[in-house]
Write an enzyme that holds these catalytic residues in place. Structure first.
Site, PDB file in Angstrom:
ATOM      1  N   ARG A 166      34.936  41.531  25.354  1.00 27.40           N
ATOM      2  CA  ARG A 166      34.012  41.085  24.407  1.00 27.40           C
ATOM      3  C   ARG A 166      33.407  41.160  23.305  1.00 27.40           C
ATOM      4  O   ARG A 166      32.052  40.960  23.085  1.00 27.40           O
ATOM      5  CB  ARG A 166      33.034  40.526  25.595  1.00 27.40           C
ATOM      6  CG  ARG A 166      33.433  39.680  26.804  1.00 27.40           C
ATOM      7  CD  ARG A 166      34.111  38.434  26.258  1.00 27.40           C
ATOM      8  NE  ARG A 166      35.163  37.588  27.071  1.00 27.40           N
ATOM      9  CZ  ARG A 166      35.550  37.866  28.067  1.00 27.40           C
ATOM     10  NH1 ARG A 166      36.603  38.485  27.797  1.00 27.40           N
ATOM     11  NH2 ARG A 166      36.132  37.421  29.493  1.00 27.40           N
ATOM     12  N   SER A 240      30.713  32.683  30.931  1.00 24.28           N
ATOM     13  CA  SER A 240      30.346  33.773  31.473  1.00 24.28           C
ATOM     14  C   SER A 240      29.162  34.190  30.389  1.00 24.28           C
ATOM     15  O   SER A 240      28.737  33.731  29.153  1.00 24.28           O
ATOM     16  CB  SER A 240      30.669  35.472  31.791  1.00 24.28           C
ATOM     17  OG  SER A 240      32.066  35.190  32.186  1.00 24.28           O
ATOM     18  N   GLU A 336      25.694  37.869  26.746  1.00 24.21           N
ATOM     19  CA  GLU A 336      27.320  38.103  26.719  1.00 24.21           C
ATOM     20  C   GLU A 336      27.280  36.794  25.012  1.00 24.21           C
ATOM     21  O   GLU A 336      27.620  36.680  24.373  1.00 24.21           O
ATOM     22  CB  GLU A 336      28.524  37.461  27.089  1.00 24.21           C
ATOM     23  CG  GLU A 336      30.088  37.326  26.567  1.00 24.21           C
ATOM     24  CD  GLU A 336      30.914  36.428  27.503  1.00 24.21           C
ATOM     25  OE1 GLU A 336      31.538  37.151  28.075  1.00 24.21           O
ATOM     26  OE2 GLU A 336      31.284  35.562  27.290  1.00 24.21           O
TER      27      GLU A 336
HETATM   28  N1  EPU Z   1      32.338  37.799  42.074  1.00 26.37           N
HETATM   29  C1  EPU Z   1      31.634  37.102  43.823  1.00 26.37           C
HETATM   30  N2  EPU Z   1      30.675  35.984  43.171  1.00 26.37           N
HETATM   31  C2  EPU Z   1      30.392  35.367  41.853  1.00 26.37           C
HETATM   32  C3  EPU Z   1      31.585  35.854  41.106  1.00 26.37           C
HETATM   33  C4  EPU Z   1      32.440  36.518  41.223  1.00 26.37           C
HETATM   34  O1  EPU Z   1      31.457  37.868  43.983  1.00 26.37           O
HETATM   35  O2  EPU Z   1      29.814  34.409  41.785  1.00 26.37           O
HETATM   36  C5  EPU Z   1      33.295  37.874  42.893  1.00 26.37           C
HETATM   37  C6  EPU Z   1      34.903  37.385  42.411  1.00 26.37           C
HETATM   38  O3  EPU Z   1      34.903  37.447  43.769  1.00 26.37           O
HETATM   39  C7  EPU Z   1      35.757  38.881  41.540  1.00 26.37           C
HETATM   40  C8  EPU Z   1      34.708  39.226  41.206  1.00 26.37           C
HETATM   41  O4  EPU Z   1      33.203  39.036  40.852  1.00 26.37           O
HETATM   42  O5  EPU Z   1      36.097  39.865  43.164  1.00 26.37           O
HETATM   43  C9  EPU Z   1      34.682  39.421  39.349  1.00 26.37           C
HETATM   44  O6  EPU Z   1      34.957  37.602  39.549  1.00 26.37           O
HETATM   45  P1  EPU Z   1      36.064  36.646  38.104  1.00 26.37           P
HETATM   46  O7  EPU Z   1      37.569  37.326  38.886  1.00 26.37           O
HETATM   47  O8  EPU Z   1      35.125  35.170  38.506  1.00 26.37           O
HETATM   48  O9  EPU Z   1      35.730  36.707  37.371  1.00 26.37           O
HETATM   49  P2  EPU Z   1      34.319  37.626  36.497  1.00 26.37           P
HETATM   50  O10 EPU Z   1      34.406  39.113  35.601  1.00 26.37           O
HETATM   51  O11 EPU Z   1      33.196  37.429  36.093  1.00 26.37           O
HETATM   52  C10 EPU Z   1      35.838  37.310  34.216  1.00 26.37           C
HETATM   53  C11 EPU Z   1      35.557  36.711  31.923  1.00 26.37           C
HETATM   54  C12 EPU Z   1      35.372  35.616  32.130  1.00 26.37           C
HETATM   55  C13 EPU Z   1      37.630  35.183  33.028  1.00 26.37           C
HETATM   56  C14 EPU Z   1      37.499  35.339  34.657  1.00 26.37           C
HETATM   57  C15 EPU Z   1      38.881  35.426  34.674  1.00 26.37           C
HETATM   58  C16 EPU Z   1      33.079  38.182  32.055  1.00 26.37           C
HETATM   59  C17 EPU Z   1      32.217  38.252  31.153  1.00 26.37           C
HETATM   60  N3  EPU Z   1      34.090  37.134  32.199  1.00 26.37           N
HETATM   61  O12 EPU Z   1      35.030  37.049  35.303  1.00 26.37           O
HETATM   62  O13 EPU Z   1      35.353  35.177  30.634  1.00 26.37           O
HETATM   63  O14 EPU Z   1      37.376  33.928  32.186  1.00 26.37           O
HETATM   64  O15 EPU Z   1      37.182  37.000  34.373  1.00 26.37           O
HETATM   65  O16 EPU Z   1      39.738  36.560  34.116  1.00 26.37           O
HETATM   66  O17 EPU Z   1      34.394  39.523  31.316  1.00 26.37           O
HETATM   67  C18 EPU Z   1      33.811  34.340  29.523  1.00 26.37           C
HETATM   68  O18 EPU Z   1      33.605  35.580  29.260  1.00 26.37           O
HETATM   69  O19 EPU Z   1      32.923  33.048  29.230  1.00 26.37           O
HETATM   70  C19 EPU Z   1      34.312  33.938  30.977  1.00 26.37           C
HETATM   71  C20 EPU Z   1      34.277  32.845  31.401  1.00 26.37           C
END
Ligand code: EPU
Length: 340
Positions: A166, A240, A336
């Site tokens: 990012r 995010s 972010e």
């Molecule tokens: N989780 C929780 N509670 C929540 C949210 C997440 O326990 O409320 C846990 C999920 O169960 C999972 C882990 O956290 O085990 C990761 O969550 P998720 O797969 O939703 O992905 P993320 O790491 O939260 C990132 C990106 C997103 C992208 C997704 C999918 C960043 C900051 N965010 O989110 O990007 O869509 O992966 O690849 O890297 C963005 O940058 O605006 C964005 C939406």
């Protein structure tokens, strides 16, 4: 001839969080040459200049006592290729998702995992957008940008951009100086579906798709995203709100001892990336509001506008969440979106 600026323009319709604020001067930019001319005319000298694309990764802190350059440069075309790649160029003002879908229907896959990410083509390399196992830098070839200092139209290749998670040099030394006007992507002729991400694999299985085509992957990603992430057209948000923090191996071992279920991703250098959404969820902020803003009920990493929020509401909630996560886990969260 003097540039046809508009004055006292409301920026609320141009930021997906829907925050209030006006621009003292506002310029609607439709081509790179128009921007070059404007810079060379000296009309921007001495004024604060703020660059705005799709407004999906910015937080408006209030009125802008300066000039907002709204980059709305159109255009998309196949400009060439070699044995391995199609070279596809788009104007910085093109809507990202519409551009991705267009490449797929034209038969040039490779960007499908980044379907439905809000914002413009020009903003994509700035924060190196990524989702479901792909970052845009993996498909990047070259971009053009106007230097606000000299008015020169310059090219930046992969190395020049210093891409990171990012991150790129356009968020650091290049911030406020280079305005991206077009981006060219390298899309692989020998395409394979990237479906190792659990949510994506599961959704494909549910749909009974064994050998997905590019549009199948895009449709699947759109369904997965829509379930977790609010549509900015309905609920103000910027995706995010925090980056997933990276901690060193020792800190990670300590966290793991207390929280064995912590979702994490090992990095090549031995450090570990931790899911910020999980940290915020555990800290009790999922679905919780403070004033007019809150952390989204289906994905705690996303801050949402419940209506009538201001930049100050956003900063207050961000500070409260950071404090609670830090108190509980000793981990510091970094925002972010860019504050303007
Ligand atoms: N989780 C929780 N509670 C929540 C949210 C997440 O326990 O409320 C846990 C999920 O169960 C999972 C882990 O956290 O085990 C990761 O969550 P998720 O797969 O939703 O992905 P993320 O790491 O939260 C990132 C990106 C997103 C992208 C997704 C999918 C960043 C900051 N965010 O989110 O990007 O869509 O992966 O690849 O890297 C963005 O940058 O605006 C964005 C939406």
């Amino acid at each position: 001839m003097a540039f046809p600026f508009q004055t006292d323009v409301s920026l609320a319709p141009f930021n997906t969080f829907g925050l209030p604020g006006t621009a003292k001067r506002y310029a609607d930019i439709r081509s790179a040459s128009q921007l070059v001319k404007l810079v060379r005319s000296g009309e921007l000298n001495g004024d604060r200049v703020v660059i705005l694309g799709g407004g999906s990764n910015v937080l408006l802190s209030g009125d802008i006592d300066g000039t907002v350059l709204h980059i709305r440069i159109p255009g998309r075309e196949l400009i060439g290729g070699d044995d391995d790649y199609h070279f596809v160029r788009a104007g910085a003002g093109e809507n990202w998702h519409e551009f991705v879908r267009w490449t797929l229907t034209m038969g040039w896959p490779g960007l499908e995992n980044l379907s439905l990410i809000p914002g413009t083509v020009g903003a994509a390399p700035v924060q190196n957008i990524g989702a479901y196992g792909l970052e845009v830098c993996e498909r990047f070839m070259i971009l053009e940008a106007v230097d606000l200092k000299s008015g020169a139209l310059m090219s930046f290749d992969f190395k020049d951009c210093h891409f990171g998670y990012r991150d790129s040099m356009f968020k650091h030394e290049g911030a406020g100086r280079f305005v991206i006007t077009s981006v060219t992507f390298r899309l692989p002729k020998r395409w394979t579906a990237l479906t190792r991400y659990v949510d994506v694999a599961r959704e494909l299985a549910t749909r009974g798709i064994i050998d997905p085509k590019p549009l199948d992957v895009s449709d699947t990603i759109m369904a997965v995203r829509s379930r977790k992430l609010p549509d900015p057209a309905q609920i103000g948000n910027v995706g995010s709100f925090f980056k997933n923090p990276v901690v060193d191996a020792r800190h990670y071992a300590e966290l793991l001892a207390t929280f064995p279920e912590i979702p994490s991703y090992k990095q090549i250098d031995g450090s570990v990336k931790i899911a910020a959404g999980w940290l915020i969820d555990q800290a009790g902020w999922k679905g919780r509001a403070l004033g007019q803003v809150g952390m989204y009920e289906h994905q705690a990493l996303v801050m949402v506008n419940h209506g009538g929020a201001t930049g100050q509401d956003v900063l207050r909630l961000a500070a409260a969440v950071r404090r609670d996560v830090n108190d509980r886990f000793g981990v510091s969260l970094e925002m972010e979106p860019a504050l303007i």
